[in-house]
Design a protein around this motif. Sequence first.
Motif: not given
Length: 469
Positions: A285-309
């Motif tokens: 995930l780090e290499e792919a640029g996918v952001a994690l939150d403060e508790r190391k969960r994959v960060k998503i928006d209200a539509h389950f999208r990560t920061n990578v399209e």
Amino acid sequence: MADSFDVVIIGSGPGGYVCAIRAAQLGMKVAVVEKRATLGGTCLNVGCIPSKALLHASERYHEIASGHAAEIGVKTTGLKLDMKAFHAGKQQAIEQNTKGVEFLFKKNKIEAVHGTGKVVGKGKVEVALDGGKTRTLETKNIVIATGSDVTRLPGVEIDEKQVVSSTGALELASVPKKLLVIGGGVIGLELGSVWARLGSEVTVVEFLDRITPTMDAEVSKQFQRVLQKQGLAFKLGTKVTGVAKSGKALKVTVEPAKGGDAETLDADVVLVCIGRVPYTEGLGLEEAGVALDERKRVKIDAHFRTNVEGIYAIGDVVVGPMLAHKAEDEGVAVAEMLAGQQPHVNYDVIPNVIYTWPEVASVGKTEEELKDAGVKYRSGKFPFTANGRARIAGMTDGFVKVLADAATDRVLGVHIIGPDAGTLIAEAAIAMEFGASAEDIARTCHAHPTLSETVKEAALAVDGRALHM
Ligand code: FAD
Ligand code: NAD
């Protein structure tokens, strides 16, 4: 085998496999990458299914061992626990369910790729196949559904034999004389109950000053009382500072959470169950640029999208309760979103069930949450002692509590401790999903004699009109 898909899902737990089925139903070409030998994730292999199998079997044993069966004339002699059959029953339940997922994959033409998946770029998942080779899957969308793992306690090494996580606690070859449970949450109380029913002396060490700290406080209190009656012992406000092995015995050092004198407890087996952490190891995930939150969960928006399209995430690896049905609902929602629909997961109405005896179940807000939020509410409570069906079965421990908005009467939360609470809570969840008032439940005809009459009576009690109390 084609290597190009509409969606590649990493992880075949309840989030991943349900997402796959729904996406396939909607016409998508789907692959699921799973590193375990069997499908179904934590839930089917080492979680929900095996734990409920052991709870079921141990409950049957305890009915006879405790004399409850004899009280209603079912007398037996020569009661014996056959550990081999006990575990074989659990294994059969696991196999039936994991094979069930295999069948559903075939039926829906979903490809299962066995190996460890890694995101190597937009639309690319590299799989280290079980045989040692690598395969790259090209896909329009990636769904991360890699679930969670055991939280470790610093200084306490889990060997899955003497010091176990839930996985080892499901496999114990014999009944430990003394089982010490670290963490008075769901796993500790479910698996603690299993071994207590079979004869273990169980002590639960909980850091906070109450068990099941996120449940409604009145329910937690009653729950602890009932479990104590069953022989479980509790050390609240206490932390474990070390576990030392001395041959086959364990010496567990504990001290008050707020500081104070240490003491040593003896145990044959220690179960560590202080929560679970999101699992993202080796996913790239780090290499792919996918952001994690403060508790190391994959960060998503209200539509389950990560920061990578094109990369989505669901289930235990993202925010929210770590529950199979929550993961499933998110899996369905992502699949439908990818098909251009507008699905919605209602996080206010996710039931929570603890499958002990009695069961504990809740949906919506607790009294503490309503007080903290300054919401004015009315409460209606009805005990199982006043329910005919519960009395017939001698299962009168517990109550139903309905919390309704003081002004609108809308149901805001329902909390149940009692027989079959896990099934009864579904009625409350449906009512809340439809925006029902307590009056709506109270005016709905409930069959007699059923346990469900307690829900109706609790709803009547909101307005001081319970009939059988
Ligand atoms: P998981 O089920 O954890 O599945 C994730 C899968 O991803 C795993 O199979 C893993 O091998 C795979 N994976 C991870 N990384 C990779 C990778 N890089 N490549 C390939 N595969 C990968 N919940 C309930 O609702 N009810 C219960 O009664 C209940 N009982 C439980 C009892 C126990 C003992 C435990 C431990 C949990 C229980 N849970 C229960 C919680 C439930 O199991 C989880 O909430 C649920 O499994 C989460 O689903 P998931 O799809 O997010 O992940
Ligand atoms: P939990 O969050 O339910 O309980 C952990 C408990 O450990 C809490 O009471 C916490 O205060 C306590 N704790 C934390 N650190 C401690 C420490 N150092 N010493 C003593 N106590 C400590 O976690 P769990 O029981 O490990 O279960 C993990 C997750 O699995 C749950 O959150 C739940 O979502 C899921 N699960 C669900 C079910 C179910 O739905 N029936 C069953 C099993 C597991």
